[in-house]
Enzyme design. Structure first.
Site, PDB file in Angstrom:
ATOM      1  N   MET A   1       3.240  -7.285  43.655  1.00  0.00           N
ATOM      2  CA  MET A   1       1.905  -7.615  43.158  1.00  0.00           C
ATOM      3  C   MET A   1       1.441  -9.007  43.565  1.00  0.00           C
ATOM      4  O   MET A   1       0.751  -9.692  42.809  1.00  0.00           O
ATOM      5  CB  MET A   1       1.867  -7.465  41.635  1.00  0.00           C
ATOM      6  CG  MET A   1       2.241  -6.081  41.146  1.00  0.00           C
ATOM      7  SD  MET A   1       1.206  -4.767  41.852  1.00  0.00           S
ATOM      8  CE  MET A   1      -0.351  -5.130  41.035  1.00  0.00           C
TER       9      MET A   1
ATOM     10  N   HIS B   1      -0.040   2.360  48.162  1.00  0.00           N
ATOM     11  CA  HIS B   1      -1.197   2.004  47.336  1.00  0.00           C
ATOM     12  C   HIS B   1      -1.655   3.241  46.570  1.00  0.00           C
ATOM     13  O   HIS B   1      -1.740   4.331  47.152  1.00  0.00           O
ATOM     14  CB  HIS B   1      -2.333   1.494  48.229  1.00  0.00           C
ATOM     15  CG  HIS B   1      -3.541   1.072  47.466  1.00  0.00           C
ATOM     16  ND1 HIS B   1      -3.591  -0.114  46.764  1.00  0.00           N
ATOM     17  CD2 HIS B   1      -4.735   1.678  47.259  1.00  0.00           C
ATOM     18  CE1 HIS B   1      -4.779  -0.215  46.176  1.00  0.00           C
ATOM     19  NE2 HIS B   1      -5.481   0.860  46.455  1.00  0.00           N
TER      20      HIS B   1
END
Length: 201
Positions: free
Chosen positions: A90, A109
């Site tokens: 992240m 993703h």
């Protein structure tokens, strides 16, 4: 054998599936799992699977992304990976970092890119009234979530879905898509792999 390093930030469920697939199918070997969070649950899971781990807490670096990347790059370079896989990592990487691994860094993703780069993908799909959601494995480029698509898995949106329920079903497909796409990538295959929910791999 192709050497793979994996970057995580949390529980590492996709990382676990990648390591399991590499062990079972022997198309590559995991040489490092690294995290920007020393408390990431995935680090313990990696240790339990006998994969070397490293952690560099990004928080002391504040907005100094280059400083953080220099620190986490050290154990990565020691591990000498051929491919770098982002699996729930992240942190947005700088163009300099991306260039170092250009053409050999993958990410997963939780949307059908080019739709919904960035965060809150499932809620955005629901808000748009989409009938399909899913996930994408792509090469990482300097532009966020915009690299060449290597694989996608399609998940139908069901009546009454919430962001949480949709995310849970998409995650199941992430666990199928990422290992298969990595195996194809190692073998030199770049044509996008498309999976539908329940489709055989």
């Amino acid at each position: 054998m192709t050497r793979v390093a994996i970057l995580i930030s949390g529980g590492g469920s996709n990382m676990v599936r990648l390591v399991e697939a590499m062990a079972a199918r022997r198309f590559a070997t995991p040489v490092l799992v690294a995290s920007n969070d020393p408390a990431a649950g995935g680090l313990a899971k990696a240790r339990a699977m006998d994969v070397p781990v490293a952690a560099v807490d990004h928080r002391p670096f504040g907005r100094d992304r280059a400083g953080f990347e220099a620190a986490i790059l050290r154990p990565i370079l020691v591990a000498e990976p051929d491919i770098l896989c982002l699996a729930g990592f992240m942190r947005v990487l700088t163009p300099d970092f991306v260039r170092r691994f250009e053409g050999r860094m993958l990410n997963i993703h939780p949307s059908l890119l080019p739709k919904y780069p960035g965060l809150h993908t499932h809620q955005r799909a629901l808000d748009a009234g989409d009938t399909q959601a899913g996930c994408t494995v792509h090469e990482v480029t300097a532009e966020l979530d915009a690299g060449p698509i290597l694989g996608q898995a399609i998940v139908p949106v069901q009546p009454g879905d919430t962001a949480e329920s949709l995310a849970a079903r998409v995650l199941v497909e992430e666990h199928r898509l990422y290992p298969e796409t990595l195996a194809r990538f190692v073998a030199g295959q770049r044509a996008p792999l498309i999976l539908g929910q329940g489709a055989p791999v």
